[in-house]
Design a protein around this motif. Sequence first.
Motif, PDB file in Angstrom:
ATOM      1  N   MET A  72       6.638   9.564  10.878  1.00 38.42           N
ATOM      2  CA  MET A  72       7.077  10.638  10.599  1.00 38.42           C
ATOM      3  C   MET A  72       8.540  10.792  10.685  1.00 38.42           C
ATOM      4  O   MET A  72       9.294  11.522  10.038  1.00 38.42           O
ATOM      5  CB  MET A  72       6.311  11.607  11.238  1.00 38.42           C
ATOM      6  CG  MET A  72       4.812  11.880  11.024  1.00 38.42           C
ATOM      7  SD  MET A  72       4.042  13.235  11.132  1.00 38.42           S
ATOM      8  CE  MET A  72       3.967  13.326  12.999  1.00 38.42           C
ATOM      9  N   SER A 132       9.971   8.460   7.665  1.00 40.90           N
ATOM     10  CA  SER A 132      10.071   8.726   6.322  1.00 40.90           C
ATOM     11  C   SER A 132      10.548  10.439   6.225  1.00 40.90           C
ATOM     12  O   SER A 132      10.682  10.468   4.854  1.00 40.90           O
ATOM     13  CB  SER A 132       8.664   8.450   5.961  1.00 40.90           C
ATOM     14  OG  SER A 132       7.497   9.130   6.842  1.00 40.90           O
ATOM     15  N   ARG A 139       9.979   1.039   7.644  1.00 43.26           N
ATOM     16  CA  ARG A 139       9.399   2.331   6.701  1.00 43.26           C
ATOM     17  C   ARG A 139      10.403   3.284   6.290  1.00 43.26           C
ATOM     18  O   ARG A 139      11.355   3.487   6.817  1.00 43.26           O
ATOM     19  CB  ARG A 139       8.533   3.035   7.690  1.00 43.26           C
ATOM     20  CG  ARG A 139       7.672   4.111   6.908  1.00 43.26           C
ATOM     21  CD  ARG A 139       6.740   4.694   7.772  1.00 43.26           C
ATOM     22  NE  ARG A 139       5.546   4.066   7.698  1.00 43.26           N
ATOM     23  CZ  ARG A 139       4.392   4.136   6.678  1.00 43.26           C
ATOM     24  NH1 ARG A 139       4.781   5.129   5.755  1.00 43.26           N
ATOM     25  NH2 ARG A 139       3.453   3.649   6.535  1.00 43.26           N
ATOM     26  N   GLU A 142       0.727  -1.155   0.121  1.00 39.83           N
ATOM     27  CA  GLU A 142       0.121   0.146   0.206  1.00 39.83           C
ATOM     28  C   GLU A 142       0.888   1.348  -0.029  1.00 39.83           C
ATOM     29  O   GLU A 142       0.441   2.353  -0.363  1.00 39.83           O
ATOM     30  CB  GLU A 142      -0.814  -0.123   1.298  1.00 39.83           C
ATOM     31  CG  GLU A 142      -2.035   1.079   1.278  1.00 39.83           C
ATOM     32  CD  GLU A 142      -3.078   0.713   2.317  1.00 39.83           C
ATOM     33  OE1 GLU A 142      -4.114   0.791   2.060  1.00 39.83           O
ATOM     34  OE2 GLU A 142      -2.628   0.161   3.224  1.00 39.83           O
ATOM     35  N   ASN A 143       2.154   1.117   0.407  1.00 41.28           N
ATOM     36  CA  ASN A 143       3.012   2.274   0.641  1.00 41.28           C
ATOM     37  C   ASN A 143       3.868   2.727  -0.479  1.00 41.28           C
ATOM     38  O   ASN A 143       3.774   2.067  -1.655  1.00 41.28           O
ATOM     39  CB  ASN A 143       3.869   2.286   1.825  1.00 41.28           C
ATOM     40  CG  ASN A 143       3.134   2.424   3.196  1.00 41.28           C
ATOM     41  OD1 ASN A 143       2.561   3.466   3.452  1.00 41.28           O
ATOM     42  ND2 ASN A 143       2.836   1.342   3.567  1.00 41.28           N
ATOM     43  N   GLN A 152       6.371  -1.228   8.187  1.00 43.94           N
ATOM     44  CA  GLN A 152       6.235  -0.291   9.291  1.00 43.94           C
ATOM     45  C   GLN A 152       7.685  -0.406   9.846  1.00 43.94           C
ATOM     46  O   GLN A 152       8.232   0.503  10.176  1.00 43.94           O
ATOM     47  CB  GLN A 152       5.254  -0.657  10.342  1.00 43.94           C
ATOM     48  CG  GLN A 152       3.721  -0.517  10.033  1.00 43.94           C
ATOM     49  CD  GLN A 152       3.315   0.677   8.872  1.00 43.94           C
ATOM     50  OE1 GLN A 152       3.846   1.698   9.174  1.00 43.94           O
ATOM     51  NE2 GLN A 152       2.516   0.291   7.951  1.00 43.94           N
ATOM     52  N   ALA A 212       1.014  -5.792  11.640  1.00 47.83           N
ATOM     53  CA  ALA A 212       0.588  -5.572  12.861  1.00 47.83           C
ATOM     54  C   ALA A 212      -0.024  -3.994  12.936  1.00 47.83           C
ATOM     55  O   ALA A 212       0.329  -3.055  11.929  1.00 47.83           O
ATOM     56  CB  ALA A 212       1.285  -5.491  14.093  1.00 47.83           C
ATOM     57  N   LEU A 213      -1.019  -3.569  13.587  1.00 46.29           N
ATOM     58  CA  LEU A 213      -1.423  -2.059  13.674  1.00 46.29           C
ATOM     59  C   LEU A 213      -1.370  -1.836  15.173  1.00 46.29           C
ATOM     60  O   LEU A 213      -1.364  -2.745  16.190  1.00 46.29           O
ATOM     61  CB  LEU A 213      -2.772  -1.954  13.184  1.00 46.29           C
ATOM     62  CG  LEU A 213      -3.841  -3.050  13.160  1.00 46.29           C
ATOM     63  CD1 LEU A 213      -4.429  -2.335  14.525  1.00 46.29           C
ATOM     64  CD2 LEU A 213      -4.592  -2.677  11.935  1.00 46.29           C
ATOM     65  N   ALA A 273       2.749   6.275  14.919  1.00 41.23           N
ATOM     66  CA  ALA A 273       2.515   7.558  13.999  1.00 41.23           C
ATOM     67  C   ALA A 273       3.975   8.648  13.937  1.00 41.23           C
ATOM     68  O   ALA A 273       4.424   9.100  12.974  1.00 41.23           O
ATOM     69  CB  ALA A 273       1.150   8.341  14.322  1.00 41.23           C
TER      70      ALA A 273
END
Lengths: 98, 440
Positions: free
Chosen positions: B145, B148, B50, B40-41, B47, B121-122, B141
């Motif tokens: 940031m 990335s 990332r 999706e990224n 993650q 995972a989330l 989150a």
Amino acid sequence: MFKRSDQDSRRSVHIVVDGAAVEAREGDTVSAALLASGRDVRRATAVSGAPRLPYCMMGVCFDCLVTIDGVGNRQGCLVPIAEGMQVEIQKGKREIGR
Amino acid sequence: MNATSKRDSYDVVVIGAGPAGLAAAATAAEAGLSTLLLDENAGPGGQVWRAITSTPVTERDRLGADYWAGADHVQAMRSSGAEIIERATVWSLDRHLEVGVSVGGVSFFVKARRVILATGALERPFPIPGWTLPGVMTAGAAQTMLKSSGLVPDGHTVIAGQGPLLWLLAAQILRLGGRIDRILDTTERRNYLAALPHAFAFITSPYFRKGLALMKEVRAKVPVVTGVRELAAAGDGQLATVTYVSGGRRETIPAELLLLHQGVVPNVNLALAAGVTHAWNERQLCFQPVLDEDFGSSVPGIAVAGDGAGIAGGTAAAERGRIAAMAAVRALKPDARLPDPQSVRQRLQREERGRAFLDWFNRPTDSFRQPEGETLVCRCEEVTAKQVRDTAAMGILLIIHLAVVAGLFITLPYGKFAHVIYRYAALVRYAIEQRRVESS
């Protein structure tokens, strides 16, 4: 709320947020660019109109919904910015036809 | 960016380009299977890794060695011959192994002989009062940031919760010159006891030394409050303060940013949609797919690897991805050369060592998982905990109502007329309420 690390030497990219030019960096997502801009970029929810900012930044929570190049309800945290991209802070529901 | 896939059918379709997905795709493609990797990224890594190919953080020790290990995995995937499509959303998967994909506004289907779900995972939701205020985010989150975009907190910042990621994030923020005012540790005292029987395995695992070093590094620079029992965010349309209770004392501190974390849970959405059988994991307090030793699920041809199979971390995820892909290779191309299964399983075992301790030690408190009153439980529909509980109570009232009515019907030939009185009263009440709604 956030500042850029001095290690960041990426190229500048300019996007337009509610008509104003905002400087961001190549590779930023729309949400990261908005949060780094220092502007008030709170959206309003569709149900109660409560103000929100992105919560998860990984495509799960949908609190980053934003209008990008005229298309509403885009997940800003998944869309990389591009030069001249038109971003509008979404207030409430997505409008019909956008 | 590819708009669609090169072929319309593949031996193996892998969904998710994190540790498990990268390893699975590389293993399958190296063995000569046609392999499609969907993510999706905008770039590979998931993650944990990332922005591994694009991060602006260039000094390697800032993010740590575990992060940079991802670069080799991306390299292995890229040279394996696997096809990768980024910014692809998988919106359907069924028992016929047909995968619905959307890329840049274009949708298409691909057919697979084997599907490996590596959806990872989330973050476990942390529904405290005020958690929907702008300025409250997940720890993940902030880490996204940081990795990335090289962004770090610079105003009054509070980190609250528990678990390994919280300490890693705090260390990374500090190394990059970010600001943290206070860390509020919500680990329950009784977790120390629950974890104790697993302490030996943990002390001899790779987690122990790393975890201890991180905590020491962070504690030297940030005040840490332990035993935090209550937690609330407040502000008028924007986070302004965080209130907490520790050791019987309530304190309110200013905050512009609150980062919440109480562990991660498997991202099971796609596996559930595909009809994979799941079970409740009481130790990790989450649903996870029921899998065999090769990570095969209840749906023939669908395997689930990585943290989506149950939380074990990024390094274990890669080994799981490899095992799932090796099973696909054995089934589809039995004569292909494969890595030694014994050594892969040994590496996985070593990584999973110490997990029981971490799970029991970091087990979230009931009150932080099960909110009360006006706290929102559903961020999108904006439904409060009280509304959900009231709805549940309504169901019970309805059952009692129907049971009484049925009882009257059965026991008294004319008893049902008693019901008419109540039905009439209910109709009158409904009419009054309707009028009230219309007039207001």
